[in-house]
Motif scaffolding. Structure first.
Motif, PDB file in Angstrom:
ATOM      1  N   PRO A 141       0.598  -1.372   0.201  1.00 19.84           N
ATOM      2  CA  PRO A 141       0.029  -0.103  -0.057  1.00 19.84           C
ATOM      3  C   PRO A 141       0.905   1.580   0.154  1.00 19.84           C
ATOM      4  O   PRO A 141       1.885   1.178   0.562  1.00 19.84           O
ATOM      5  CB  PRO A 141      -0.848  -0.148   1.270  1.00 19.84           C
ATOM      6  N   THR A 142       0.434   2.308  -0.511  1.00 15.13           N
ATOM      7  CA  THR A 142       0.945   3.605  -0.583  1.00 15.13           C
ATOM      8  C   THR A 142       0.536   4.565   0.462  1.00 15.13           C
ATOM      9  O   THR A 142       0.968   5.682   0.492  1.00 15.13           O
ATOM     10  CB  THR A 142       0.952   4.095  -1.969  1.00 15.13           C
ATOM     11  N   ASP A 143      -0.414   4.004   1.352  1.00 16.55           N
ATOM     12  CA  ASP A 143      -0.615   5.030   2.427  1.00 16.55           C
ATOM     13  C   ASP A 143       0.569   5.275   3.628  1.00 16.55           C
ATOM     14  O   ASP A 143       1.802   4.409   3.407  1.00 16.55           O
ATOM     15  CB  ASP A 143      -1.903   4.666   3.068  1.00 16.55           C
ATOM     16  N   GLU A 144       0.308   5.824   4.608  1.00 16.33           N
ATOM     17  CA  GLU A 144       1.451   6.215   5.418  1.00 16.33           C
ATOM     18  C   GLU A 144       1.735   4.925   6.160  1.00 16.33           C
ATOM     19  O   GLU A 144       3.297   4.763   6.473  1.00 16.33           O
ATOM     20  CB  GLU A 144       0.857   7.058   6.534  1.00 16.33           C
ATOM     21  N   THR A 145       1.095   4.059   6.162  1.00 21.12           N
ATOM     22  CA  THR A 145       1.603   2.743   7.110  1.00 21.12           C
ATOM     23  C   THR A 145       2.896   2.111   6.083  1.00 21.12           C
ATOM     24  O   THR A 145       3.960   1.613   6.776  1.00 21.12           O
ATOM     25  CB  THR A 145       0.466   1.467   7.203  1.00 21.12           C
ATOM     26  N   GLY A 146       2.792   2.112   4.904  1.00 16.89           N
ATOM     27  CA  GLY A 146       3.885   1.335   4.065  1.00 16.89           C
ATOM     28  C   GLY A 146       3.990   0.010   4.256  1.00 16.89           C
ATOM     29  O   GLY A 146       4.993  -0.559   3.779  1.00 16.89           O
ATOM     30  N   CYS A 147       3.088  -0.550   5.350  1.00 14.43           N
ATOM     31  CA  CYS A 147       3.284  -2.043   5.567  1.00 14.43           C
ATOM     32  C   CYS A 147       2.451  -2.992   4.417  1.00 14.43           C
ATOM     33  O   CYS A 147       1.339  -2.752   4.252  1.00 14.43           O
ATOM     34  CB  CYS A 147       2.529  -2.337   6.883  1.00 14.43           C
ATOM     35  N   ALA A 148       3.417  -3.808   3.664  1.00 19.56           N
ATOM     36  CA  ALA A 148       2.495  -4.561   2.988  1.00 19.56           C
ATOM     37  C   ALA A 148       1.702  -5.714   3.598  1.00 19.56           C
ATOM     38  O   ALA A 148       1.660  -6.041   4.890  1.00 19.56           O
ATOM     39  CB  ALA A 148       4.041  -5.494   2.508  1.00 19.56           C
ATOM     40  N   ASP A 149       0.668  -6.044   2.825  1.00 16.98           N
ATOM     41  CA  ASP A 149      -0.430  -6.603   3.482  1.00 16.98           C
ATOM     42  C   ASP A 149      -0.842  -7.994   2.536  1.00 16.98           C
ATOM     43  O   ASP A 149      -0.539  -7.711   1.286  1.00 16.98           O
ATOM     44  CB  ASP A 149      -1.579  -5.850   2.987  1.00 16.98           C
ATOM     45  N   ASP A 150      -1.221  -8.959   3.140  1.00 14.92           N
ATOM     46  CA  ASP A 150      -1.700  -9.927   2.226  1.00 14.92           C
ATOM     47  C   ASP A 150      -2.916 -10.883   2.645  1.00 14.92           C
ATOM     48  O   ASP A 150      -3.555 -10.428   3.559  1.00 14.92           O
ATOM     49  CB  ASP A 150      -0.361 -11.150   2.538  1.00 14.92           C
ATOM     50  N   MET A 151      -3.534 -11.454   1.592  1.00 23.11           N
ATOM     51  CA  MET A 151      -4.860 -12.213   1.815  1.00 23.11           C
ATOM     52  C   MET A 151      -4.507 -13.587   1.233  1.00 23.11           C
ATOM     53  O   MET A 151      -3.841 -13.725   0.080  1.00 23.11           O
ATOM     54  CB  MET A 151      -5.932 -11.482   1.407  1.00 23.11           C
ATOM     55  N   VAL A 152      -5.341 -14.536   1.915  1.00 23.86           N
ATOM     56  CA  VAL A 152      -5.530 -15.953   1.272  1.00 23.86           C
ATOM     57  C   VAL A 152      -6.873 -16.336   1.334  1.00 23.86           C
ATOM     58  O   VAL A 152      -7.577 -15.995   2.189  1.00 23.86           O
ATOM     59  CB  VAL A 152      -4.778 -16.712   2.318  1.00 23.86           C
ATOM     60  N   SER A 153      -7.082 -17.032   0.176  1.00 22.24           N
ATOM     61  CA  SER A 153      -8.495 -17.377  -0.220  1.00 22.24           C
ATOM     62  C   SER A 153      -8.623 -18.615   0.640  1.00 22.24           C
ATOM     63  O   SER A 153      -7.737 -19.526   0.802  1.00 22.24           O
ATOM     64  CB  SER A 153      -8.881 -17.787  -1.451  1.00 22.24           C
ATOM     65  N   THR A 154      -9.857 -18.953   1.373  1.00 18.03           N
ATOM     66  CA  THR A 154      -9.946 -20.246   2.079  1.00 18.03           C
ATOM     67  C   THR A 154     -11.353 -20.841   1.519  1.00 18.03           C
ATOM     68  O   THR A 154     -11.720 -20.367   0.520  1.00 18.03           O
ATOM     69  CB  THR A 154     -10.323 -20.012   3.440  1.00 18.03           C
TER      70      THR A 154
END
Lengths: 425, 154
Positions: free
Chosen positions: A201-214
């Motif tokens: 993400p390009t917001d202030e957090t800058g923390c990469a994020d992930d999701m997994v389908s179940t």
């Protein structure tokens, strides 16, 4: 008293001998020594605890963790000659099975070694290929208008929804969320594969994020543009740096993948690639700001580029495991994918587009492995460090080079058709 | 700061520790000195070391003691042939007796990696009492002296 770890080879099997205390303070050093074995590709080892005077639950935790890591890569770790004190505590913890039961057999060739259908050693890299789905091809698709990126000119009408199907791999600019309002400030690099996705993400957090389908849950992304491949992979290509040479550059790996991808043993002109590999350093860039609602920007022009892109001329994520998703082809490539493909090698004969997600180090199983299971294990294990667009900079003298890897697995499929649907407006 | 204190008649030894893993070395030396003074058998010493370290490390790791300085106090004395321990910390309320026992029959691969510490303490020290008062955790432990050739104690 402190702790000391010495390493020896006993009957062809590496043995770590621990003397002193395996307590909360010292046991992490053992964890590091064990990680080092796995990093070297060693999958069978012995742990000699004859001189271990003390073990606490922290020490047991390290043993358990190590035991599981070895099992996960199809190997084995055996505790031998535990001192009476260590044995007492391990028994209390119900971990008698960790104790040396059988002698450790010398490492054997991967069980499916006979299934290797193709071998090549080139540019300091040894390749071996296995058939996944003989003759399978990938259908590829470009969605959105990547040409809007340099001016940061994306608007709401350019956004599309991307579902994380398990048979689709994709890369592009996107964000997790289902509305423009939720995603507008966060659009950045993403990649998706095997029902998993990672975004930067390009917001202030800058923390990469992930999701997994179940089972019943299929996450979706909002994308500004994407390049995706759907279908089955023809081959699994394992590679490892060979002949004592250093790490292997992405270009060398991609060449090997194209060479292995053709259905009748000939090189494929273009292929989709999913790479899971031990990184020796990634060279890439990531957006700092969402490329939306502008139109007058010039993302790639100096000095403006500094406001828009984070880029380090030094490789990052050394000692990580990277999931790399992308497409490579021999130039020239027909429109429209051509505008998404950039030169990978110095003379521009090989072009491609790759995004990488870096994870904390995990050893990779040898031989034949399944793509989806391997990727999901990484995503589900957490430890996502970042997502970036991989760069190749071969300018003579001042070029920063390219991403490098020590060993890994590539799932490859030749590309079948090229389609660019109507603008998703 | 934090010198071992001598208490006259009851011959109690005590040490005050900061909430910091670096203190383990000092803790170790303190237990050793006590065991040496009381001439305790080897096996008992080892059990005390393991159990006390587990409890102190728990307080350091999970207690969030604020301030960390002088947050943990351990007192040891001999009484009726037992080692009596009092461990007190200023951390979050935590009763180790409330922790469910781990499933020791699960296969090694299925085993959760944590949660063994309290189990070890309860195996090694049969008599444990917990109290929360004055915003502190108080543990009273009694460890019978085990002869080195006695295997039944486990």
């Amino acid at each position: 008293m402190a702790m000391e770890i010495t390493r020896a080879d006993v009957d062809g099997c590496p043995e770590l001998r621990v003397s002193g205390r395996l307590d909360s303070y010292w046991s992490r050093h053992l964890g590091e020594a064990i990680d080092e074995l796995l990093r070297e590709g060693i999958h069978r080892a012995r742990l000699n605890l004859a001189d271990t005077s003390y073990i606490s639950s922290a020490g047991i935790r390290v043993l358990l963790q190590a035991y599981k890591q070895f099992v996960a890569v199809g190997g084995a770790l055996v505790v031998v000659e535990p001192s009476a004190r260590v044995r007492e505590v391990l028994d209390l913890a119900g971990l008698g099975t960790l104790l040396g039961t059988a002698a450790v057999a010398p490492a054997k060739e991967a069980a499916r070694g006979d299934a290797v259908v193709w071998r090549l050693e080139e540019d300091g890299c040894a390749f071996e290929a296995y058939d996944c789905e003989r003759g399978a091809r990938l259908a590829w698709r470009v969605e959105g208008s990547p040409e809007l990126l340099p001016a940061a000119a994306f608007e709401e009408r350019h956004a599309a929804t991307f579902k994380l199907s398990r048979d689709v791999m994709a890369l592009g600019i996107g964000a997790f969320g289902d509305s423009w309002a939720a995603c507008r400030e966060r659009f950045g690099e993403f990649l998706a594969v095997g029902g998993c996705a990672a975004c930067q993400p390009t917001d202030e957090t800058g923390c990469a994020d992930d999701m997994v389908s179940t089972g019943t849950f299929t996450p979706s992304l909002m994308t500004l543009h994407s390049l995706s491949c759907q279908g089955k992979f023809a081959r699994l290509v394992r590679f490892e740096s060979a002949g004592g040479g250093g790490p292997v550059g992405l270009t060398t790996i991609v060449r090997g993948c194209l060479a292995a991808a053709g259905p009748a043993g000939e090189a494929a002109p273009a292929a989709g690639v999913v790479l899971v590999a031990e990184s020796a350093g990634l060279l890439g860039a990531a957006l700092k700001r969402p490329p939306v609602g502008n139109g007058n920007a010039a993302l790639f022009r100096h000095p403006e580029v500094r406001q828009w892109l984070s880029f380090s001329p030094v490789r990052s994520h050394t000692r990580a495991v990277a999931v790399v998703v992308g497409v490579a082809a021999r130039a020239p490539v027909p429109e429209p994918p051509a505008k998404l493909l950039r030169p990978l090698d110095a003379d521009g004969k090989l072009v491609g587009h790759f995004h990488a997600a870096a994870f904390g180090y995990r050893p990779l199983r040898k031989g034949y492995i399944e793509m989806e299971a391997t990727v999901r294990r990484l995503f589900e294990g957490g430890g996502l460090q970042g997502v970036l667009h991989l760069l190749a900079d071969h300018r003579p003298g001042c070029g920063a080079g390219e991403s490098e890897f020590t060993r890994g697995a590539c799932w490859v499929g030749p590309l079948e058709s090229i389609s660019s649907p109507e603008q998703t407006s | 700061m934090a010198q071992p204190e001598e208490h006259g008649g009851s011959s109690e030894s005590a040490i005050v520790l900061d909430s910091d893993l670096k203190e383990l070395e000092r803790l170790e030396a303190f237990i050793d000195a006590f065991c040496e003074r009381e001439n305790l058998p080897e096996k008992t010493r080892y059990h005390l070391h393991v159990a006390i370290e587990e409890l102190v490390v728990n307080a350091i790791r999970h207690g969030a003691c604020d301030p960390p300085q002088g947050a943990i106090r351990l007192a040891m004395r001999m009484e009726a042939g037992e080692v009596r321990l009092t461990l007190c910390d200023t951390g979050r309320p935590f009763d180790p007796l409330s922790v469910p026992a781990p499933d020791l029959t699960a296969s090694v691969v299925e085993r959760p990696v944590g949660g063994l510490g309290v189990h070890l303490v309860r195996c090694l020290i049969p008599d444990i009492r917990y109290e929360r008062r004055e915003a502190r955790n108080w543990l009273y432990l009694a460890k019978p002296v085990v002869a080195d050739d006695d295997d039944s104690a486990l």
